[in-house]
Scaffold this motif. Structure first.
Motif, PDB file in Angstrom:
ATOM      1  N   ASN A   1      25.447  42.176 -12.088  1.00 37.73           N
ATOM      2  CA  ASN A   1      24.070  42.361 -12.520  1.00 37.73           C
ATOM      3  C   ASN A   1      23.220  41.236 -11.928  1.00 37.73           C
ATOM      4  OD1 ASN A   1      21.641  42.660 -13.847  1.00 37.73           O
ATOM      5  ND2 ASN A   1      22.568  43.103 -15.828  1.00 37.73           N
ATOM      6  N   THR A   2      22.390  41.567 -10.950  1.00 35.36           N
ATOM      7  CA  THR A   2      21.575  40.558 -10.257  1.00 35.36           C
ATOM      8  C   THR A   2      20.095  40.737 -10.556  1.00 35.36           C
ATOM      9  OG1 THR A   2      21.522  41.977  -8.298  1.00 35.36           O
ATOM     10  CG2 THR A   2      23.258  40.285  -8.403  1.00 35.36           C
ATOM     11  N   ARG A   3      19.788  41.166 -11.721  1.00 33.60           N
ATOM     12  CA  ARG A   3      18.376  41.264 -12.102  1.00 33.60           C
ATOM     13  C   ARG A   3      17.749  39.874 -12.072  1.00 33.60           C
ATOM     14  NH1 ARG A   3      17.997  44.381 -17.644  1.00 33.60           N
ATOM     15  NH2 ARG A   3      19.705  42.910 -18.092  1.00 33.60           N
ATOM     16  N   PRO A   4      16.472  39.792 -11.731  1.00 41.14           N
ATOM     17  CA  PRO A   4      15.834  38.457 -11.612  1.00 41.14           C
ATOM     18  C   PRO A   4      15.944  37.623 -12.880  1.00 41.14           C
ATOM     19  CG  PRO A   4      14.437  40.157 -10.656  1.00 41.14           C
ATOM     20  CD  PRO A   4      15.572  40.874 -11.317  1.00 41.14           C
ATOM     21  N   ARG A   5      15.845  38.254 -14.036  1.00 41.50           N
ATOM     22  CA  ARG A   5      15.923  37.490 -15.275  1.00 41.50           C
ATOM     23  C   ARG A   5      17.295  36.859 -15.459  1.00 41.50           C
ATOM     24  NH1 ARG A   5      14.727  39.929 -21.352  1.00 41.50           N
ATOM     25  NH2 ARG A   5      15.027  37.952 -22.487  1.00 41.50           N
ATOM     26  N   ILE A   6      18.341  37.621 -15.131  1.00 37.62           N
ATOM     27  CA  ILE A   6      19.708  37.100 -15.257  1.00 37.62           C
ATOM     28  C   ILE A   6      19.935  35.973 -14.277  1.00 37.62           C
ATOM     29  CG2 ILE A   6      22.149  37.689 -15.094  1.00 37.62           C
ATOM     30  CD1 ILE A   6      20.824  38.930 -17.482  1.00 37.62           C
ATOM     31  N   VAL A   7      19.524  36.178 -13.019  1.00 40.68           N
ATOM     32  CA  VAL A   7      19.734  35.164 -11.985  1.00 40.68           C
ATOM     33  C   VAL A   7      18.951  33.898 -12.323  1.00 40.68           C
ATOM     34  CG1 VAL A   7      19.428  34.627  -9.540  1.00 40.68           C
ATOM     35  CG2 VAL A   7      20.208  36.908 -10.231  1.00 40.68           C
ATOM     36  N   ARG A   8      17.699  34.065 -12.780  1.00 35.65           N
ATOM     37  CA  ARG A   8      16.887  32.899 -13.111  1.00 35.65           C
ATOM     38  C   ARG A   8      17.502  32.094 -14.263  1.00 35.65           C
ATOM     39  NH1 ARG A   8      12.659  35.442 -13.668  1.00 35.65           N
ATOM     40  NH2 ARG A   8      12.600  35.687 -15.951  1.00 35.65           N
ATOM     41  N   THR A   9      18.052  32.785 -15.255  1.00 34.76           N
ATOM     42  CA  THR A   9      18.674  32.093 -16.381  1.00 34.76           C
ATOM     43  C   THR A   9      19.884  31.299 -15.926  1.00 34.76           C
ATOM     44  OG1 THR A   9      17.941  33.832 -17.886  1.00 34.76           O
ATOM     45  CG2 THR A   9      19.715  32.399 -18.650  1.00 34.76           C
ATOM     46  N   VAL A  10      20.706  31.898 -15.055  1.00 31.12           N
ATOM     47  CA  VAL A  10      21.907  31.214 -14.585  1.00 31.12           C
ATOM     48  C   VAL A  10      21.540  29.993 -13.750  1.00 31.12           C
ATOM     49  CG1 VAL A  10      23.974  31.477 -13.167  1.00 31.12           C
ATOM     50  CG2 VAL A  10      23.264  33.332 -14.683  1.00 31.12           C
ATOM     51  N   ARG A  11      20.539  30.133 -12.866  1.00 36.07           N
ATOM     52  CA  ARG A  11      20.142  28.992 -12.032  1.00 36.07           C
ATOM     53  C   ARG A  11      19.563  27.857 -12.874  1.00 36.07           C
ATOM     54  NH1 ARG A  11      17.198  32.053  -6.900  1.00 36.07           N
ATOM     55  NH2 ARG A  11      19.128  32.827  -5.918  1.00 36.07           N
ATOM     56  N   MET A  12      18.742  28.201 -13.862  1.00 36.46           N
ATOM     57  CA  MET A  12      18.157  27.159 -14.720  1.00 36.46           C
ATOM     58  C   MET A  12      19.226  26.465 -15.552  1.00 36.46           C
ATOM     59  SD  MET A  12      14.691  29.083 -16.025  1.00 36.46           S
ATOM     60  CE  MET A  12      14.349  27.773 -17.199  1.00 36.46           C
ATOM     61  N   ALA A  13      20.251  27.211 -15.982  1.00 33.67           N
ATOM     62  CA  ALA A  13      21.288  26.623 -16.825  1.00 33.67           C
ATOM     63  C   ALA A  13      22.142  25.628 -16.066  1.00 33.67           C
ATOM     64  CB  ALA A  13      22.150  27.731 -17.420  1.00 33.67           C
ATOM     65  N   PHE A  14      22.365  25.898 -14.773  1.00 33.47           N
ATOM     66  CA  PHE A  14      23.276  25.038 -14.017  1.00 33.47           C
ATOM     67  C   PHE A  14      22.558  24.301 -12.890  1.00 33.47           C
ATOM     68  CE2 PHE A  14      25.910  28.456 -15.781  1.00 33.47           C
ATOM     69  CZ  PHE A  14      26.792  27.694 -16.513  1.00 33.47           C
ATOM     70  N   ALA A  15      21.258  24.085 -13.050  1.00 34.27           N
ATOM     71  CA  ALA A  15      20.522  23.312 -12.051  1.00 34.27           C
ATOM     72  C   ALA A  15      20.994  21.857 -12.075  1.00 34.27           C
ATOM     73  CB  ALA A  15      19.024  23.388 -12.335  1.00 34.27           C
ATOM     74  N   GLY A  16      21.264  21.304 -10.895  1.00 34.16           N
ATOM     75  CA  GLY A  16      21.717  19.918 -10.795  1.00 34.16           C
ATOM     76  C   GLY A  16      23.193  19.727 -11.037  1.00 34.16           C
ATOM     77  N   THR A  17      23.957  20.800 -11.142  1.00 34.07           N
ATOM     78  CA  THR A  17      25.407  20.704 -11.329  1.00 34.07           C
ATOM     79  C   THR A  17      26.109  21.218 -10.092  1.00 34.07           C
ATOM     80  OG1 THR A  17      25.575  22.916 -12.306  1.00 34.07           O
ATOM     81  CG2 THR A  17      25.089  21.081 -13.791  1.00 34.07           C
ATOM     82  N   ASN A  18      27.430  21.079 -10.081  1.00 33.98           N
ATOM     83  CA  ASN A  18      28.240  21.531  -8.946  1.00 33.98           C
ATOM     84  C   ASN A  18      28.774  22.936  -9.143  1.00 33.98           C
ATOM     85  OD1 ASN A  18      27.913  19.047  -7.640  1.00 33.98           O
ATOM     86  ND2 ASN A  18      29.641  18.150  -8.765  1.00 33.98           N
ATOM     87  N   VAL A  19      28.262  23.644 -10.146  1.00 39.90           N
ATOM     88  CA  VAL A  19      28.751  24.994 -10.413  1.00 39.90           C
ATOM     89  C   VAL A  19      28.215  25.939  -9.347  1.00 39.90           C
ATOM     90  CG1 VAL A  19      28.756  26.909 -12.054  1.00 39.90           C
ATOM     91  CG2 VAL A  19      28.908  24.536 -12.860  1.00 39.90           C
ATOM     92  N   VAL A  20      29.111  26.692  -8.749  1.00 42.75           N
ATOM     93  CA  VAL A  20      28.738  27.687  -7.742  1.00 42.75           C
ATOM     94  C   VAL A  20      28.752  29.049  -8.406  1.00 42.75           C
ATOM     95  CG1 VAL A  20      29.333  28.700  -5.520  1.00 42.75           C
ATOM     96  CG2 VAL A  20      29.722  26.268  -5.925  1.00 42.75           C
ATOM     97  N   TYR A  21      27.624  29.740  -8.360  1.00 44.99           N
ATOM     98  CA  TYR A  21      27.544  31.043  -9.016  1.00 44.99           C
ATOM     99  C   TYR A  21      27.237  32.093  -7.956  1.00 44.99           C
ATOM    100  CZ  TYR A  21      22.791  29.177  -8.995  1.00 44.99           C
ATOM    101  OH  TYR A  21      21.621  28.569  -8.634  1.00 44.99           O
ATOM    102  N   VAL A  22      28.192  32.934  -7.759  1.00 47.16           N
ATOM    103  CA  VAL A  22      28.046  34.108  -6.881  1.00 47.16           C
ATOM    104  C   VAL A  22      28.609  35.276  -7.649  1.00 47.16           C
ATOM    105  CG1 VAL A  22      28.116  32.868  -4.691  1.00 47.16           C
ATOM    106  CG2 VAL A  22      30.244  33.554  -5.797  1.00 47.16           C
ATOM    107  N   PRO A  23      28.064  36.469  -7.435  1.00 49.52           N
ATOM    108  CA  PRO A  23      28.544  37.604  -8.230  1.00 49.52           C
ATOM    109  C   PRO A  23      30.007  37.912  -8.022  1.00 49.52           C
ATOM    110  CG  PRO A  23      26.435  38.074  -7.204  1.00 49.52           C
ATOM    111  CD  PRO A  23      26.914  36.803  -6.609  1.00 49.52           C
ATOM    112  N   ALA A  24      30.553  37.627  -6.827  1.00 44.07           N
ATOM    113  CA  ALA A  24      31.943  37.992  -6.556  1.00 44.07           C
ATOM    114  C   ALA A  24      32.777  36.724  -6.401  1.00 44.07           C
ATOM    115  CB  ALA A  24      32.021  38.848  -5.294  1.00 44.07           C
ATOM    116  N   GLY A  25      34.075  36.888  -6.527  1.00 43.54           N
ATOM    117  CA  GLY A  25      35.001  35.785  -6.312  1.00 43.54           C
ATOM    118  C   GLY A  25      34.911  34.699  -7.358  1.00 43.54           C
ATOM    119  N   TYR A  26      34.724  35.091  -8.602  1.00 40.87           N
ATOM    120  CA  TYR A  26      34.570  34.103  -9.666  1.00 40.87           C
ATOM    121  C   TYR A  26      35.898  33.427  -9.995  1.00 40.87           C
ATOM    122  CZ  TYR A  26      29.937  33.868 -11.662  1.00 40.87           C
ATOM    123  OH  TYR A  26      28.633  33.580 -11.893  1.00 40.87           O
ATOM    124  N   ASN A  27      35.831  32.163 -10.265  1.00 37.08           N
ATOM    125  CA  ASN A  27      36.946  31.435 -10.845  1.00 37.08           C
ATOM    126  C   ASN A  27      36.557  31.113 -12.281  1.00 37.08           C
ATOM    127  OD1 ASN A  27      38.977  29.745 -11.652  1.00 37.08           O
ATOM    128  ND2 ASN A  27      38.921  28.435  -9.817  1.00 37.08           N
TER     129      ASN A  27
END
Length: 322
Positions: A75-101
């Motif tokens: 689910n790549t809706r702008p609201r979802i993507v914006r929430t994820v980016r704001m939550a992990f801004a300034g961290t080393n977390v890599v968020y991509v829809p596929a290949g999750y660990n």
């Protein structure tokens, strides 16, 4: 000033209003915090602030976990993507829809935080419970043992039907009932015909002061909000209250204000909806409870002087056993 106003007071209702006004004036002069009308002071049952803060963190973390799961599923809706980016801004977390660990997408860390916060709430709650029990043991052991034997019932469940409640509690007060106590009452009454009658009650300022001295300061008042703390401090009111109490006894009447109150239904069982499973409690004015305290103490002294209570109880046990 208070003495001048009290001397001009015509009845107990006016005296109660004058005392409340004096208490309110003192609170305003010293800039004391005032409770809202009708709210009880003392120990509060509200959720503490620290627990509210931790529960808010848990709620936000759970909402973010839900967004991460949606993002993980594609689910790549702008609201979802914006929430994820704001939550992990300034961290080393890599968020991509596929290949999750699962251990690097942030959700795993959030779940660990939620578990830690939950343990913190349980630890703080247990510590608070131990502290309250220790304090209660020092002040009132009987109340502590009752609280341990009888769990506290919360009234946050579904409320009973209003019409059924009114009909249930109106019945015992509206319909006259002829009670038959049995023959044992006549036997006990005949044994104590010669008991010395109680002398007429004469209330003195010392009786009023003693009643205030024995009573707690901050017991829940009626809607007027007048606590015994003020009645203890305003010693000039003791003589006025004694005189007006005596007038009420001589006239055999009390103001309706002193015998009218809001009745609250306290549940006996958790989640009870039957009106019979509720206990009615009505908080009456402090001045009225002072009068009843004086009369109760006077009656107790009379019974003790005649040893009526112990002899009547023994006689009742003998008659009941037969």
């Amino acid at each position: 000033m208070l003495g001048t106003y009290l001397e001009a007071s015509r009845d107990l209702c006016e005296t109660d209003s004058i005392l409340f006004g004096a208490a309110l004036a003192v609170c305003r002069i010293i800039d004391a915090k005032l409770s809202t009308a009708g709210s009880a002071t003392g120990q509060s049952s509200a959720i503490p602030a620290w627990r509210i803060r931790i529960e808010e963190r848990i709620t936000k973390a759970r909402a973010l976990i839900g967004r991460l799961i949606c993002f993980r599923s594609g689910n790549t809706r702008p609201r979802i993507v914006r929430t994820v980016r704001m939550a992990f801004a300034g961290t080393n977390v890599v968020y991509v829809p596929a290949g999750y660990n699962a251990k690097t997408d942030g959700a795993h860390n959030l779940k660990q935080r939620i578990a830690a916060w939950g343990k913190r709430i349980r630890r703080y709650t247990e510590r608070s419970t131990r502290f309250n029990q220790n304090s209660l043991f020092q002040s009132n052991q009987k109340r502590l043992y009752k609280s341990l034997e009888r769990p506290i019932v919360s009234g946050t469940g579904p409320a009973p039907n209003q019409a059924d409640t009114v009909a249930f509690w109106r019945s015992p007060w509206s319909e006259p009932i002829n009670h038959n106590e049995g023959p044992w009452t006549e036997v006990v009454a005949s044994q104590y015909v010669g008991i010395t009658p109680m002398d007429p009650v004469i209330i003195t300022p010392d009786d009023v002061a003693e009643a205030f001295r024995r009573a707690p300061n901050w017991k829940s008042p009626r809607l007027d909000g007048l606590h015994r703390y003020w009645l203890k401090g305003f010693m000039v009111c003791h003589a006025v209250l004694a005189r007006q109490f005596q007038e009420a006894l001589n006239q055999k009447s009390l103001p309706s204000l002193f015998t009218t109150g809001i009745t609250h239904l306290v549940p006996k069982d958790q989640g009870a909806t039957d009106p019979s499973k509720y206990r009615p409690i009505t908080c009456l004015p402090t001045t009225y409870k002072t009068l009843t305290s004086i009369l109760s103490a006077r009656i107790a002294r009379h019974l003790d002087s005649n040893q009526v209570m112990s002899r009547a109880l023994n006689k009742w046990l003998i008659v009941a056993s037969k």
